[in-house]
Design a protein around this motif. Structure first.
Motif, PDB file in Angstrom:
ATOM      1  N   GLY B 164      -9.434  40.778  44.996  1.00  0.00           N
ATOM      2  CA  GLY B 164      -9.425  39.675  45.964  1.00  0.00           C
ATOM      3  C   GLY B 164     -10.179  38.486  45.393  1.00  0.00           C
ATOM      4  N   ASP B 165     -10.015  37.330  46.034  1.00  0.00           N
ATOM      5  CA  ASP B 165     -10.660  36.120  45.515  1.00  0.00           C
ATOM      6  C   ASP B 165     -12.177  36.253  45.416  1.00  0.00           C
ATOM      7  OD1 ASP B 165      -8.425  34.444  45.019  1.00  0.00           O
ATOM      8  OD2 ASP B 165      -8.161  34.238  47.173  1.00  0.00           O
ATOM      9  N   ALA B 192      -4.631  40.537  43.857  1.00  0.00           N
ATOM     10  CA  ALA B 192      -4.603  40.248  45.290  1.00  0.00           C
ATOM     11  C   ALA B 192      -4.927  38.781  45.558  1.00  0.00           C
ATOM     12  CB  ALA B 192      -5.603  41.144  46.012  1.00  0.00           C
ATOM     13  N   GLY B 193      -5.756  38.201  44.714  1.00  0.00           N
ATOM     14  CA  GLY B 193      -6.199  36.828  44.947  1.00  0.00           C
ATOM     15  C   GLY B 193      -5.307  35.814  44.245  1.00  0.00           C
ATOM     16  N   ASP B 303      -6.330  31.483  52.381  1.00  0.00           N
ATOM     17  CA  ASP B 303      -6.954  31.363  51.071  1.00  0.00           C
ATOM     18  C   ASP B 303      -7.471  29.958  50.830  1.00  0.00           C
ATOM     19  OD1 ASP B 303      -3.904  32.671  50.448  1.00  0.00           O
ATOM     20  OD2 ASP B 303      -4.102  30.509  50.386  1.00  0.00           O
ATOM     21  N   GLY B 390      -0.597  36.658  47.564  1.00  0.00           N
ATOM     22  CA  GLY B 390      -1.919  36.041  47.584  1.00  0.00           C
ATOM     23  C   GLY B 390      -1.885  34.560  47.915  1.00  0.00           C
TER      24      GLY B 390
END
Ligand code: FAD
Ligand code: SF4
Lengths: 121, 413
Positions: B164-165, B192-193, B303, B390
Motif C-alpha cells: 500500500g502507499d 496495491a499503491g 489515494d 490502486g
C-alpha cells in the motif's frame, strides 16, 4: 544514442514517457508520451540528472512538539538525498515557524532552500 | 435559553472535514461547527510529511502539513466554530453527542451533519499472520506517526508486508532515516499503491519488491527476530511449500489497506456499502439518512487528497443547502458496476443533476476501454493506456443522458 522509458512520478497518472538522446552530454533528441508540461520537464531531468524533493523533519527546542516537518523548496539531485539527510539531522530549530519559512538558505549548494513544511507555535 | 442549532455540524477535522466546513460556509450556512478528537486540525496529513499533495487543487507539489495548513488558515479566516480534543460518541437525530475535558458530555443540534471521520489501518488481527506476538510489529501508519511526529525511530532492519502507499512511503522514510529495508512483500501480483510511489520509494533506493509473496511466520519472543517469507501461487494465494526464506529483522510494518471508520455511521442506522465499507451516497454526498452527508476517506479510501477536497467542498455546500431547505429532492437511480469495475461512488444518482462518478477497477490491465451505459445505450467511451485498482478513475455524466433512464453502468473492457 540511448532510449529510456521513464515513468512520470509527478502525478498519479504515471505516464510512461520515452526519452532518447545522450544523457552524458545532456542532450535530448526526443521526448514523447507525456500528458502535460510538468511531465516533459520531469522526464527530461530524469534522463539527464534525476531530481527529487527531499522531505524530513528536524528537532525542535523549547516547543510543545519534538519535531517539525521540513522540505527542500525545489527538487535536489537524487543521489544527494542520503548525504542531505545527514545535514538535516544536525539541525535544531526554535521559535515560531510557518510553512515556507527558510531554515537553511541554498541548502548544500543545491540552489534550493531547506524550508519549514509544518508549523511551530 | 433556547439551545443553539447549527446549520452544519462536521464530524472530523481532517482535509475532508475542513473542506466541507469551508464549502458549507461559502454556500451560506450560518453556524458551522467542526468536532475533532485530536488536539490539532489536519487529520492524517499532519504525519504525511512527504511531497505529492495539492498538484491538482493548488497546482503545486505540497507536503501533507503544508496542504493542511492552507485549509486550516481558510477555516480560521471564517467564524467556523472548532471543538478540538473532542470525541464524537454518537450521531443521533439531527444531533451529535460528544465528550471533551471542558464541556464533559454534550449534545449539539444540527440541521445537517457531515461525516468526515477518515479511515483506519487494517491491523494484524484483521489479516491473521501466524506466529508469536513480539514487540517490533507496527502498522505502517502508526510507525509513520512515531517517526515523523514523535521522533521515535522504530527499528534498524525492516520488512514491510503489503505494498500500500503508506508501506512504500515508509520504506523510503525508514531508509532515509538510516534503517535497512530488506523487502516489501505483496500477496497480489501487482502493487496495491500508486506506481509513482513504487518508483520513487522502492526503485529509487533499490528496495526489493516481492510480488506474490507473503509472510508465513513471525519469529521472536520479546522482540521481533525475523519473519519467514514464502512465494504464493498467484491463482490460489496459498504459500508454495519449499519457497520459505528467513529474513532477520527487528521491525515489521503492516501496510495491508485502510478501512473507512464507520462505527458512528453504523450505529446511526445509515446504509453501508459492503465493498467500500463506507456509507452509500448520491452525488450530493447524501447518505441514506437525508440530513447526513459524508465525504473523504470515511466514504471510500481515496489515494489523492485533492479528490477528497473537491468532493468534500461539494458535500459541505449540499449540506448547507439542505439546512436552508434548498436542496432538491428527487427520485434516484443506481450506478451499477459492469465488467472489471470493483465499485462506483456515488452508488445512487439523482438524474436531474450532473454527477461525477469515481470508480476503481477490479484488476490491472493494459490497453482498455472504459464505457458508460444509460440502461443499454452507450453514452461515453474512452481508451485508457492502462487501468490499475490502486488508481481511482472518474467520469462525468450529464442530466440529458440520464432522462428516463433506470440505471447507469460503467464497465472496462
Ligand atoms: C499514509 C498516507 C499517505 C498518503 N499520501 C498521499 C499523497 O502522497 N498524496 C495525496 O494526495 N494523498 C495522500 N494520502 C491520502 C489523503 O491523505 C487522504 O485521502 C486524506 O487525508 C483523507 O482525508 P479525511 O479527512 O477523509 O481523513 P483523515 O485525514 O483521516 O481525517 C479524519 C479526522 O477525523 C477525526 N475523527 C475520527 N473519528 C472521530 C470522532 N469520533 N470524533 C471526532 N473526530 C474524529 C480524526 O481524528 C481525523 O482528524 C495519503 C494517506 C495516507 C494515510
Ligand atoms: S506527464 Fe503529466 S499527466 Fe502524465 S504522469 Fe506526468 S504529470 Fe501526470
Amino acid at each position: 544514442m540511448v532510449t529510456k522509458d521513464i515513468i512520470c512520478i509527478t502525478c498519479p497518472q504515471g505516464c510512461i514517457i520515452k526519452v532518447s538522446g545522450d544523457p552524458a552530454k545532456g542532450e535530448i533528441a526526443s521526448c514523447e508520451g507525456f500528458k502535460c508540461k510538468r511531465g516533459k520537464v520531469y522526464a527530461e531531468n530524469e534522463f539527464i540528472r534525476p531530481l527529487r524533493i527531499l522531505t524530513s523533519s528536524v528537532k525542535t527546542s523549547g516547543a510543545a512538539v519534538p519535531l517539525v516537518a521540513v522540505r527542500t523548496s525545489a527538487p535536489i539531485p537524487k543521489e544527494m538525498q542520503m548525504e542531505a539527510m545527514e545535514e538535516v539531522k544536525k539541525i535544531t530549530v526554535s521559535g515560531k515557524l510557518v510553512p515556507g519559512d527558510v531554515i537553511v538558505k541554498n541548502f548544500m549548494g543545491t540552489g534550493a532552500d531547506l524550508v519549514a513544511s509544518g508549523r511551530l507555535d | 435559553m433556547a439551545e443553539k442549532i447549527y446549520d452544519v455540524i462536521v464530524v472530523g477535522g481532517g482535509p475532508a472535514g475542513l473542506a466541507a466546513a469551508v464549502g458549507a460556509k461559502e454556500a451560506g450556512a450560518k453556524d458551522v461547527l467542526i468536532v475533532e478528537r485530536d488536539v490539532s486540525l489536519g487529520g492524517i496529513l499532519q504525519q504525511c510529511i512527504h511531497p505529492g499533495f495539492g498538484l491538482k487543487y493548488f497546482n503545486e507539489e505540497l507536503s501533507g502539513p503544508e496542504y493542511a495548513y492552507r485549509f486550516i488558515e481558510k477555516v480560521k479566516a471564517t467564524d467556523i466554530e472548532v471543538k478540538l480534543d473532542t470525541m464524537v460518541l454518537e450521531v443521533g437525530d439531527h444531533c451529535v453527542v460528544g465528550i471533551n475535558p471542558k464541556d464533559g458530555l454534550f449534545t449539539a443540534q444540527g440541521k445537517s451533519i457531515v461525516l468526515a471521520m477518515g479511515c483506519r489501518e487494517r491491523t494484524r488481527g484483521a489479516i491473521m499472520t501466524p506466529g508469536t506476538r513480539p514487540a517490533g510489529v507496527y502498522t505502517a501508519g502508526a510507525a509513520q506517526r512515531l517517526v515523523n511526529r514523535q521522533n521515535m525511530m522504530v527499528g534498524k532492519k525492516v520488512v514491510i508486508l503489503g505494498s500500500g502507499d503508506i508501506g512504500m512511503i515508509m520504506a523510503r522514510r525508514m531508509t532515509l532515516e538510516g534503517a535497512k529495508v530488506l523487502a516489501v512483500a505483496e500477496l497480489m501480483d501487482y502493487t496495491a499503491g500508486l506506481t509513482r510511489n513504487r518508483v520513487q520509494c522502492l526503485d529509487d533506493f533499490g528496495i526489493p519488491l516481492l510480488l506474490s509473496h507473503t509472510i508465513v511466520q513471525i519469529k521472536g519472543n520479546k522482540r521481533l527476530e525475523g519473519v519467514v517469507i514464502a512465494a504464493v501461487d498467484p491463482a490460489t494465494k496459498k504459500p508454495i511449500p519449499g519457497t520459505e526464506e528467513l529474513y532477520e529483522c527487528d521491525t515489521l510494518l503492516l501496510s495491508c489497506g485502510l478501512i473507512p471508520e464507520n462505527e458512528l455511521t453504523k450505529e446511526a442506522g445509515i446504509k453501508i456499502n459492503p465493498i467500500t465499507s463506507g456509507p452509500e451516497v448520491n452525488q450530493f454526498m447524501q447518505t441514506s439518512e437525508e440530513y447526513v452527508f459524508a465525504c473523504g476517506n470515511v466514504v471510500h479510501v481515496n489515494d489523492l487528497v485533492d479528490n477528497v477536497t473537491d468532493e468534500s467542498i461539494r458535500a459541505g455546500q449540499y449540506a448547507a443547502q439542505y439546512a436552508q431547505g434548498t436542496l432538491p429532492k428527487a427520485a434516484e437511480i443506481p450506478s451499477v458496476t459492469g465488467n472489471n469495475v470493483r465499485y462506483i461512488c456515488p452508488q445512487r444518482i439523482c438524474p436531474d443533476a450532473p454527477a461525477k462518478l469515481f470508480f476503481r477497477a477490479a484488476a490491472p490491465k493494459l490497453g482498455v476501454t472504459m464505457k458508460v451505459y444509460a440502461d443499454d445505450k452507450e453514452i461515453f467511451s474512452k481508451k485508457l493506456i492502462k487501468i490499475n485498482p490502486g488508481e481511482m478513475e472518474h467520469v462525468e455524466v450529464k442530466p440529458e443522458d440520464m432522462k428516463g433512464v433506470s440505471a447507469i453502468k460503467i464497465e472496462v473492457v
